[in-house]
Design an enzyme around this catalytic site. Structure first.
Site, short mmCIF file in Angstrom:
data_model
loop_
_atom_site.label_atom_id
_atom_site.label_comp_id
_atom_site.label_asym_id
_atom_site.label_seq_id
_atom_site.Cartn_x
_atom_site.Cartn_y
_atom_site.Cartn_z
N CYS A 243 0.93 -1.07 -0.07
CA CYS A 243 0.22 0.01 -0.06
C CYS A 243 0.97 1.31 -0.05
CB CYS A 243 -0.93 0.02 1.09
SG CYS A 243 -2.16 -1.15 1.31
N ARG B 74 3.84 -0.42 -4.84
CA ARG B 74 3.72 -0.71 -3.53
C ARG B 74 2.37 -1.59 -3.40
NH1 ARG B 74 6.96 1.62 0.13
NH2 ARG B 74 5.40 0.80 1.71
N TRP C 106 -2.89 -2.65 -1.76
CA TRP C 106 -2.60 -4.16 -1.65
C TRP C 106 -3.34 -4.77 -0.89
CZ3 TRP C 106 -0.43 -8.46 0.89
CH2 TRP C 106 -0.24 -9.59 -0.06
N ASN D 133 -1.30 2.04 5.52
CA ASN D 133 -0.66 1.13 5.11
C ASN D 133 -0.25 0.05 6.46
OD1 ASN D 133 1.44 -0.55 3.91
ND2 ASN D 133 3.03 1.11 4.10
N GLY D 134 -0.62 -0.89 6.38
CA GLY D 134 -0.16 -1.84 7.46
C GLY D 134 -1.40 -2.82 8.08
N GLU E 153 16.41 -17.87 -9.30
CA GLU E 153 16.46 -16.54 -9.57
C GLU E 153 15.50 -16.35 -10.96
OE1 GLU E 153 15.52 -13.96 -7.96
OE2 GLU E 153 15.67 -12.22 -9.52
N LYS F 236 11.72 -14.97 -11.69
CA LYS F 236 11.52 -13.95 -12.79
C LYS F 236 10.45 -14.17 -13.85
CE LYS F 236 12.56 -11.20 -11.17
NZ LYS F 236 13.37 -11.31 -9.71
N GLU G 168 7.08 -14.70 -11.95
CA GLU G 168 6.43 -13.34 -11.30
C GLU G 168 5.69 -12.52 -12.65
OE1 GLU G 168 9.12 -11.12 -8.16
OE2 GLU G 168 10.03 -11.69 -10.02
N HIS H 113 16.26 -36.76 -9.70
CA HIS H 113 15.54 -37.15 -8.56
C HIS H 113 13.96 -36.71 -8.84
CE1 HIS H 113 19.09 -38.83 -7.00
NE2 HIS H 113 19.60 -37.47 -7.01
N LYS I 283 5.84 -4.61 -4.81
CA LYS I 283 7.39 -4.49 -4.59
C LYS I 283 7.92 -4.56 -3.10
CE LYS I 283 11.22 -3.17 -6.54
NZ LYS I 283 11.73 -4.49 -7.07
C1 G6P Z 1 8.65 -8.66 -2.83
C2 G6P Z 1 9.24 -8.14 -4.26
C3 G6P Z 1 10.52 -9.00 -4.61
C4 G6P Z 1 11.54 -9.04 -3.49
C5 G6P Z 1 11.11 -9.27 -2.10
C6 G6P Z 1 11.84 -8.97 -1.04
O1 G6P Z 1 8.27 -10.05 -2.92
O2 G6P Z 1 8.39 -8.45 -5.35
O3 G6P Z 1 10.89 -8.59 -5.94
O4 G6P Z 1 12.73 -9.80 -3.86
O5 G6P Z 1 9.80 -8.59 -1.97
O6 G6P Z 1 12.14 -7.69 -0.94
P1 G6P Z 1 13.07 -7.01 -0.27
O7 G6P Z 1 12.93 -5.47 -0.57
O8 G6P Z 1 13.20 -7.12 1.06
O9 G6P Z 1 14.31 -7.22 -1.14
#
Ligand code: G6P
Length: 614
Positions: free
Chosen positions: A2, A27, A74, A100-101, A487, A491, A494, A510, A609
């Protein structure tokens, strides 16, 4: 999660707040709303994005607005619909709030308020909070700031809030616990926001509220900061912002993600600038240099992180163990905090977080500190909560990362973690002078080598064309390229919503090998340094089951090229630094696949994010 933005002052609050909300959409973006104050208090809100809110506002005709408060959401409590969107009114309609929270004890508070005659239009915890504030205000006959303070003392959870009062023109009340809140100070005007991006073109003077602080701002009466615990006054600490507008705009790229992928060479230079002095064979990291004895005495290093930052930690595990010969553990912050972790004296915790606000990572380091660990924070956002909570640390200096899928944060985290490992290895004498010099020289080459990797962009686009309709994808790597495989898979899922899994290449037999058929693309990181022959054998196993092989190889490779359906070459570097290069084609592949599938690359569904809820 948020984003909140508030403005009070003379220059068009509506446009300032709407513009700020679009900058904060990273956010959360499942609903948006705005409260507007003229002689009355109005709320306009909608499920959907800030653009939908802008359209809705266009149909209204409000004049003489002197303060506004906006929110991009969010969802936590209650599905993302119009009713649950913020701002929320109090029952009387006098107060409006954005939040936000999460208010964890909202249910008993709600029951108490229902018994006192309050009713609720939404399923949110936030509407409970604004009615609690109103209830205190009416019963205690105090000012709004005092009512906010008293109400917050009854609340368990996390919050960054903004509150407007119909009867107090120009006044904005804000408070923070857990979720971030910045105040922008202009001439006869004030801004509040989840980060400074909504106000950087108007002022560079900012205050980052601390936990349990409450701010009251008014264009004519100025600014006051109080403690939530006892309403005592706090002397504000005003900082000068270093952020510039250009760094948070797309700069000609179609998406922030693509811009950020292409920014990596510069971001990596910015990470090691002034810290890596190759000619002097020296690394200077004040966070380590100032606490060298603590690091040299350490018996164990525990990395805590979430998401992509957790993958950077896995890469660091290889580098630290290789260079330092010290046991390293990598933990999901969320798991660490919810068991009874064993922390011994001499344990160092390294928390890695792009945003510096991830709730699980923040809570985990608080726990680690309470158990006696020394905490080192690796964050990108300057002044963020994790950076402030850590005993010391290093910033990555990657610049703002706005695309929800993390790219340059990952490579700059690996860069700073490599510097840390090399610096400590030098101090511990677990690396020879020559190897240390070689390591620095290799790292110095990385930005230009990332550029070379980026030049393969068009080739990768055509590979994306061939596979964008896939429904599953496997990613394989070994050694320090195993986290790169994780990773790469993250990606892809996501941003393109294709199911993808990362595995250590040797684990394929396995289980995952059962999935391989002619429909299955398998991305294999098969660089020359690091278990090359073994990976080639794994590729043969995939080939004999008719899987489609996309291989990331070292420039000039022939053996893998003979087997794979597609090869993407990257330059050669030391094994430990290979992740900085092998991750580049995987980022581009995910990006182009997502674009071809018509996905919203910068704002993938259901994600945010900055995850400031647990
Ligand atoms: C969210 C974001 C990711 C990020 C993760 C950890 O899930 O979408 O891209 O890697 O949070 O965030 P941070 O800010 O702690 O690296």
């Amino acid at each position: 999660m948020c984003g909140i933005v508030g403005y009070t002052g003379p220059r068009g609050p509506v446009n300032i707040v709407l513009g700020g909300l679009s900058r904060l959409e990273y956010r959360g973006y499942d609903s948006a709303g705005i409260a507007l104050l003229n002689s009355s208090l109005h709320v306009v809100k909608t499920a959907g994005k800030v653009a939908d809110l802008v359209e809705k506002i266009k149909q209204k005709n409000y004049s003489d607005i002197h303060a506004a408060l906006g929110h991009t959401r969010w969802a936590t409590h209650g599905e993302p619909n119009d009713a649950n969107a913020h701002p929320h009114f109090s029952n009387s309609g006098r107060f409006a709030i954005v939040h936000n929270g999460i208010i964890e004890n909202y249910e008993p508070l709600k029951q108490m308020l229902i018994q006192r005659g309050y009713s609720f239009k939404s399923d949110t915890d936030t509407e409970v909070l604004i009615n609690l504030i109103e209830d205190v205000f009416l019963n205690e006959k105090v000012s709004l700031p005092k009512a906010v303070q008293l109400a917050l003392c009854q609340v368990v959870g996390a919050y960054a809030i903004g509150v407007l009062d119909k009867e107090t023109p120009g006044q904005l009340v804000a408070a923070k616990l857990g979720s971030p809140l910045a105040i922008g100070i202009g001439e006869d005007e004030f801004f509040i926001a989840s980060d400074a991006s909504p106000f950087i073109e108007y002022t560079n003077r900012t205050i980052y509220l601390e936990d349990y602080e409450l701010a009251v701002v008014h264009p004519k009466e100025g600014l006051e900061i109080k403690k939530v615990k006892d309403f005592s006054s706090v002397v504000p600490y005003i900082e000068e912002l270093k952020l510039n507008l250009e760094s948070i705009e797309k700069g000609g790229y179609e998406h922030f993600m693509l811009k950020e992928i292409f920014e990596q060479p510069q971001a990596i230079i910015d990470t090691f600038r002034g810290r890596m002095l190759v000619d002097d064979n020296l690394i200077k990291l004040s966070g380590i240099d100032d606490h060298l004895a603590t690091f040299l005495d350490a018996k164990r290093i525990i990395f805590l992180a979430c998401g992509t930052s957790w993958h950077a930690a896995l890469v660091a595990e290889y580098i630290f163990e290789e260079l330092l010969r010290i046991p390293v553990e990598v933990e999901y912050a969320s798991e660490f905090r919810y068991r009874n972790p064993v922390i011994n004296s001499g344990d160092i915790v390294v928390a890695i977080s792009q945003s510096g606000e991830t709730a699980d990572t923040l809570a985990a380091i608080k726990l680690a500190k309470a158990l006696g660990a020394f905490v080192y924070g690796v964050c990108n956002v300057v002044g963020s909560s994790i950076a402030r909570e850590s005993d010391t640390g290093s910033y990555t200096h990657a610049g703002p990362e706005i695309g929800v899928a993390s790219t340059k944060a990952f490579t700059t985290q690996i860069t700073i973690l490599s510097l840390m490992a090399a610096r400590l290895a030098q101090a511990k004498e677990t690396i020879t002078k020559e190897d240390f010099q070689q390591f620095l020289l290799a790292l110095e080459q990385i930005p230009s080598q990332v550029n070379e990797a980026l030049e393969k962009s068009e080739e990768i686009k055509s590979i994306a064309q061939a596979y964008h309709k896939a429904t599953n994808c496997l990613y394989l790597g070994r050694g320090c390229n195993f986290p790169v495989a994780l990773e790469g898979a993250l990606k892809l899922k996501e941003i393109s919503y294709i199911h993808a899994e990362g595995y250590p290449a040797a684990e394929m037999k396995h289980g995952p090998i059962a999935l391989i058929d002619e429909q299955m693309p398998v991305v294999v990181i098969a660089t020359r340094k690091g278990h090359y022959e073994k990976v080639v054998s794994n590729i043969q196993e995939i080939k004999s089951r008719k899987g489609k092989i996309i291989a990331v190889v070292t420039a000039g490779d022939e053996a893998v090229a003979a087997l794979a359906d597609h090869v993407i070459e990257i330059p050669e570097t030391s094994e430990m630094l290979t992740p900085l290069l092998s991750t580049i084609p995987l980022q581009l592949l995910s990006y182009y696949i997502a674009v071809l599938r018509g996905c919203n690359v910068d704002q993938p569904r259901n994600l945010a994010k900055s995850v400031t809820v647990e």
